[in-house]
Write a protein that holds these residues in place. Structure first.
Motif, PDB file in Angstrom:
ATOM      1  N   TRP A   1      -1.862  -7.801 -20.513  1.00 28.92           N
ATOM      2  CA  TRP A   1      -1.289  -8.163 -19.217  1.00 28.92           C
ATOM      3  C   TRP A   1      -2.368  -8.719 -18.319  1.00 28.92           C
ATOM      4  N   LEU A   2      -2.157  -9.947 -17.807  1.00 34.31           N
ATOM      5  CA  LEU A   2      -3.153 -10.645 -17.004  1.00 34.31           C
ATOM      6  C   LEU A   2      -2.586 -10.941 -15.617  1.00 34.31           C
ATOM      7  N   ASN A   3      -3.355 -10.643 -14.600  1.00 35.76           N
ATOM      8  CA  ASN A   3      -2.974 -10.960 -13.223  1.00 35.76           C
ATOM      9  C   ASN A   3      -3.408 -12.387 -12.911  1.00 35.76           C
TER      10      ASN A   3
ATOM     11  N   GLY B   1      -1.097  -1.377 -15.786  1.00 37.76           N
ATOM     12  CA  GLY B   1      -1.645  -1.662 -17.110  1.00 37.76           C
ATOM     13  C   GLY B   1      -2.228  -3.047 -17.253  1.00 37.76           C
ATOM     14  N   TYR B   2      -2.323  -3.786 -16.153  1.00 35.40           N
ATOM     15  CA  TYR B   2      -2.964  -5.101 -16.175  1.00 35.40           C
ATOM     16  C   TYR B   2      -4.472  -4.906 -16.244  1.00 35.40           C
ATOM     17  N   LYS B   3      -5.078  -5.327 -17.363  1.00 37.63           N
ATOM     18  CA  LYS B   3      -6.501  -5.085 -17.601  1.00 37.63           C
ATOM     19  C   LYS B   3      -7.326  -6.358 -17.544  1.00 37.63           C
ATOM     20  N   CYS B   4      -6.747  -7.395 -16.980  1.00 43.73           N
ATOM     21  CA  CYS B   4      -7.450  -8.678 -16.910  1.00 43.73           C
ATOM     22  C   CYS B   4      -6.959  -9.436 -15.683  1.00 43.73           C
ATOM     23  N   TYR B   5      -7.855 -10.200 -15.073  1.00 46.38           N
ATOM     24  CA  TYR B   5      -7.414 -11.097 -14.000  1.00 46.38           C
ATOM     25  C   TYR B   5      -8.288 -12.336 -13.954  1.00 46.38           C
ATOM     26  N   SER B   6      -7.702 -13.413 -13.465  1.00 45.22           N
ATOM     27  CA  SER B   6      -8.439 -14.672 -13.321  1.00 45.22           C
ATOM     28  C   SER B   6      -9.047 -14.714 -11.933  1.00 45.22           C
TER      29      SER B   6
END
Length: 307
Positions: free
Chosen positions: A184-186, A202-207
């Protein structure tokens, strides 16, 4: 065997720098990517939204993918941006495969808002065109409902979903129903603003747009978030993230243009030049950003950038 894992941590989205003739500045792009790698970003996404994907010809797309692949050299997961016109998206998927990308972020189709079956077929066509990993991007005219998303999970290439909508009810439903099957990516504009809410789902990534010019602050923020250091999180919100975000909201297109302005301000070889319909950051807003970054770098110094 293909690694079917979606990126985690902070993802770097390089810009597409243009020279005085309006062509891709490959030297500046190389510096941009190397800077992100040196600062420890966990993945690189080339020719996506920040890279003005919508304004790159197929020849330019191939040139930046080829260059980025040679710079990244397998150090971190390397993704491209494909989407828009379906025929061109399929061509860009093949280019991504040709130059050894780990996968691609699938951006929305051009203009048309399709029914769920149409959106499913759009994603399916791209996902199955190669064996590369695929991350589906929820935004604009490509918003999946739960049952449509579940159908796409039949394809092992689908490893992640990036959310750019901000519908938390939908995000809760997705993460509860699908769980660890997807990464899951934000992907919200200036994702640091919303990352505290996304992390708990549970979002473990973001740009990170600001990682193109102040990655050490984005890292400090994310580390504080992971360690429940609310004081540091609040300080960075107050001093850096929210002030920059207020400028970003002042003009359409600043989600892209403001990145280039920030890079120019801190001395990276990227000018405040974009392609229409995006417009450069206006002088008044440029000076506002410069003041924010001056104060930010005084409070959070870096040995890589300065003003």
């Amino acid at each position: 065997m293909t690694n079917r894992q979606s990126p985690t941590g902070i993802s770097g989205f390089p810009v597409s720098p243009f020279d005085e003739n309006g062509n891709i500045d490959e030297k500046a792009l190389t510096v941009n990517i190397e800077f992100l790698l040196d600062e420890g970003l966990e993945s690189i996404f080339i020719a996506c939204g920040a890279g003005e994907f919508h304004n790159l010809s197929n020849e330019e797309f191939e040139s930046v993918v080829k260059l980025a692949s040679s710079v990244v050299e397998g150090k971190v997961p390397f993704y491209t941006g494909v989407g828009g016109n379906l025929t061109e998206a399929l061509e860009k998927a093949k280019i991504s495969e040709k130059y050894g990308a780990d996968g691609y972020l699938i951006l929305p189709p051009y203009l048309i808002e399709g029914e769920q079956e149409g959106i499913y077929e759009y994603y399916r066509a791209i996902v199955t065109s190669t064996d590369l990993n695929a991350i589906l991007y929820q935004r604009a005219n490509a918003v999946l409902q739960l049952e449509t998303l579940k159908r796409l999970l039949d394809f092992p290439q689908v490893v992640g979903l990036k959310d750019g909508i901000g519908n938390m009810e939908m995000n809760i439903e997705f993460t509860q129903e699908i769980g660890a099957r997807l990464g899951w990516l934000n992907g919200m504009p200036m994702a640091e603003v919303t990352m505290p809410a996304y992390l708990s789902l549970g979002y473990k990534c973001y740009s990170s747009a600001i990682s193109n010019y102040i990655p050490h602050i984005s890292r400090k923020f994310y580390d504080a978030l992971l360690n429940d250091d609310s004081q540091t999180v609040n300080e960075i919100f107050e001093n850096v993230i929210l002030p920059i975000n207020r400028i970003r909201r002042k003009r359409k297109g600043y989600a892209v243009a403001l990145i280039k302005a920030g890079m120019e301000i801190v001395g990276l070889p990227v000018t405040n030049t974009v392609r229409p319909p995006v417009t450069p950051v206006e002088k008044e807003h440029y000076e506002e950003l410069k003041q924010i970054l001056t104060r930010a770098l005084e409070k959070y110094p870096s040995n890589k950038v300065s003003i």
